[in-house]
Write a protein that holds these residues in place. Structure first.
Motif, PDB file in Angstrom:
ATOM      1  N   ALA A 151       0.838  -1.197   0.000  1.00 46.06           N
ATOM      2  CA  ALA A 151       0.000   0.000   0.000  1.00 46.06           C
ATOM      3  C   ALA A 151       0.874   1.248   0.000  1.00 46.06           C
ATOM      4  N   LEU A 152       1.930   1.238   0.797  1.00 50.60           N
ATOM      5  CA  LEU A 152       2.860   2.366   0.826  1.00 50.60           C
ATOM      6  C   LEU A 152       3.486   2.581  -0.550  1.00 50.60           C
ATOM      7  N   LYS A 153       3.828   1.511  -1.199  1.00 46.18           N
ATOM      8  CA  LYS A 153       4.422   1.587  -2.534  1.00 46.18           C
ATOM      9  C   LYS A 153       3.480   2.287  -3.515  1.00 46.18           C
ATOM     10  N   LYS A 154       2.193   1.960  -3.455  1.00 44.40           N
ATOM     11  CA  LYS A 154       1.216   2.586  -4.347  1.00 44.40           C
ATOM     12  C   LYS A 154       1.017   4.067  -4.029  1.00 44.40           C
ATOM     13  N   CYS A 155       1.204   4.435  -2.764  1.00 43.83           N
ATOM     14  CA  CYS A 155       0.926   5.804  -2.314  1.00 43.83           C
ATOM     15  C   CYS A 155       2.187   6.668  -2.257  1.00 43.83           C
ATOM     16  N   ALA A 156       3.269   6.245  -2.870  1.00 45.15           N
ATOM     17  CA  ALA A 156       4.558   6.926  -2.700  1.00 45.15           C
ATOM     18  C   ALA A 156       4.478   8.430  -2.949  1.00 45.15           C
ATOM     19  N   SER A 157       3.746   8.833  -3.982  1.00 46.76           N
ATOM     20  CA  SER A 157       3.700  10.255  -4.336  1.00 46.76           C
ATOM     21  C   SER A 157       3.070  11.117  -3.245  1.00 46.76           C
ATOM     22  N   LEU A 158       2.232  10.530  -2.388  1.00 44.39           N
ATOM     23  CA  LEU A 158       1.636  11.286  -1.282  1.00 44.39           C
ATOM     24  C   LEU A 158       2.695  11.842  -0.332  1.00 44.39           C
ATOM     25  N   PHE A 159       3.846  11.184  -0.276  1.00 47.58           N
ATOM     26  CA  PHE A 159       4.888  11.537   0.683  1.00 47.58           C
ATOM     27  C   PHE A 159       5.976  12.425   0.075  1.00 47.58           C
ATOM     28  N   SER A 160       5.747  12.923  -1.124  1.00 42.95           N
ATOM     29  CA  SER A 160       6.765  13.737  -1.790  1.00 42.95           C
ATOM     30  C   SER A 160       6.806  15.147  -1.211  1.00 42.95           C
ATOM     31  N   ASP A 161       7.959  15.799  -1.368  1.00 48.09           N
ATOM     32  CA  ASP A 161       8.071  17.229  -1.076  1.00 48.09           C
ATOM     33  C   ASP A 161       8.821  17.875  -2.226  1.00 48.09           C
ATOM     34  N   SER A 162       9.162  19.140  -2.087  1.00 51.87           N
ATOM     35  CA  SER A 162       9.767  19.875  -3.201  1.00 51.87           C
ATOM     36  C   SER A 162      11.127  19.316  -3.608  1.00 51.87           C
ATOM     37  N   THR A 163      11.774  18.579  -2.689  1.00 51.62           N
ATOM     38  CA  THR A 163      13.113  18.049  -2.992  1.00 51.62           C
ATOM     39  C   THR A 163      13.079  16.650  -3.575  1.00 51.62           C
ATOM     40  N   THR A 164      11.918  15.979  -3.529  1.00 54.88           N
ATOM     41  CA  THR A 164      11.855  14.596  -3.999  1.00 54.88           C
ATOM     42  C   THR A 164      10.810  14.359  -5.070  1.00 54.88           C
ATOM     43  N   ALA A 165       9.863  15.285  -5.263  1.00 53.44           N
ATOM     44  CA  ALA A 165       8.741  15.080  -6.183  1.00 53.44           C
ATOM     45  C   ALA A 165       9.230  14.652  -7.566  1.00 53.44           C
TER      46      ALA A 165
END
Length: 310
Positions: free
Chosen positions: A126-140
């Motif tokens: 589930a975390l793998k599918k939701c990875a983009s939810l945890f992005s910020d300006s340095t990782t997006a």
């Protein structure tokens, strides 16, 4: 002629303290270990023992325990100290006194409110599918994983499990909680390195990510696990032990103090709570130890009863 024969029971206990030599207790560099060491030391002082404390790294402590220069270490973690403990214990100068009821774990962790945004957690898929939810300006658009300042194979795990995350380590451990607090206040998604027992679980609701179960083969055999081409395709060990260890001659030198150490027993919740007094509430280590002793009078008095007599 009357002969009077006196019988002295073999189990008669020596007066406490049995020796005037100081009992030297090791202090490491994290809160729960220091506070528990202080709790133990204050119990001994109340019984009349001379107590000294020695600040040591986890690497330096073993040689000094082995040589009897220090005598007690109250919090030995399986995940970080098992190999060193076994190496030194095999030489016969250190004893494993007993285990705490607390079980140790180190893993990726998230606050509970994230489950509303990423259904299926704590499963790693589930975390793998939701990875983009945890992005910020340095990782997006990749997710951000907030790692601790220690060397761990996090990047290898991300590659092996093909997770769209970037590792962003903090400079020091306390920075983890700064990042957690910022996200928690705004209810923003965050996944970060955490461990148990730790003060965080006393003040924040959350869960560890459930990666594929750990096996030693995961670290050496690519054919093992969900990715047949890479190692580290698993989580960290769960339910690790938390031990108390001592210099081999401690029991014969200070039987009562050894008995207190053997009976001394903390759960995860107890360790988390006493650590939070320092890391969240700003008490000193001594103040936190004094608070715990005041609130747990009956429990501490039960430790060592068999060894210390009345």
């Amino acid at each position: 002629m009357l002969i009077t024969i006196f019988f002295f029971p073999a189990f008669a206990k020596a007066s406490v303290p049995e020796s005037k030599d100081p009992i030297r207790i090791i202090l490491n560099n994290w809160t729960s270990q220091i506070v528990m060491a202080k709790i133990y030391g204050k119990i001994l002082e109340a019984k009349g023992y001379e107590v000294e404390y020695k600040e040591l790294t986890t690497k330096d402590q073993w040689a000094r325990l082995h040589r009897g220069l220090e005598h007690v270490q109250v919090e030995v973690w399986e995940g970080t100290m098992a190999e060193d403990l076994e190496r030194v214990r095999a030489k016969g100068q250190i004893v494993e006194v007993s285990d705490h009821d607390a079980k140790t774990r180190e893993e990726w962790w998230y606050p509970s409110y994230v489950e509303e945004l990423c259904p299926g957690l704590p499963d790693w898929k589930a975390l793998k599918k939701c990875a983009s939810l945890f992005s910020d300006s340095t990782t997006a658009p990749r997710g951000r994983y907030v790692a601790g300042p220690w060397e761990k194979p996090e990047k290898a795990r991300i590659r092996a499990l093909e997770m769209d995350f970037t590792v962003r380590p903090v400079k020091q451990a306390d920075d983890l909680w700064v990042e957690l607090e910022k996200s928690y206040q705004k209810k923003e998604p965050i996944v970060l390195f955490n461990w148990s027992p730790n003060w965080v679980e006393d003040r924040f609701e959350g869960k560890f990510i459930e990666f594929p179960n750990y096996s030693a083969e995961c670290e050496t055999n690519p054919a093992w696990g969900v990715n047949s081409e890479r190692i580290h395709d698993c989580g960290n060990p769960k339910d690790g032990w938390l031990k108390k260890v001592a210099w081999v001659k401690m029991e014969q030198t200070w039987p009562c103090a050894y008995g207190v150490l053997s009976d001394m027993n903390f759960t995860n919740a107890m360790i988390s709570k006493v650590s939070a007094l320092v890391d969240a509430d700003g008490m000193t280590y001594d103040q936190a130890a004094d608070r715990w002793l005041k609130e747990n009078h009956s429990l501490q008095n039960s430790w060592g009863q068999h060894s210390c007599g009345k």
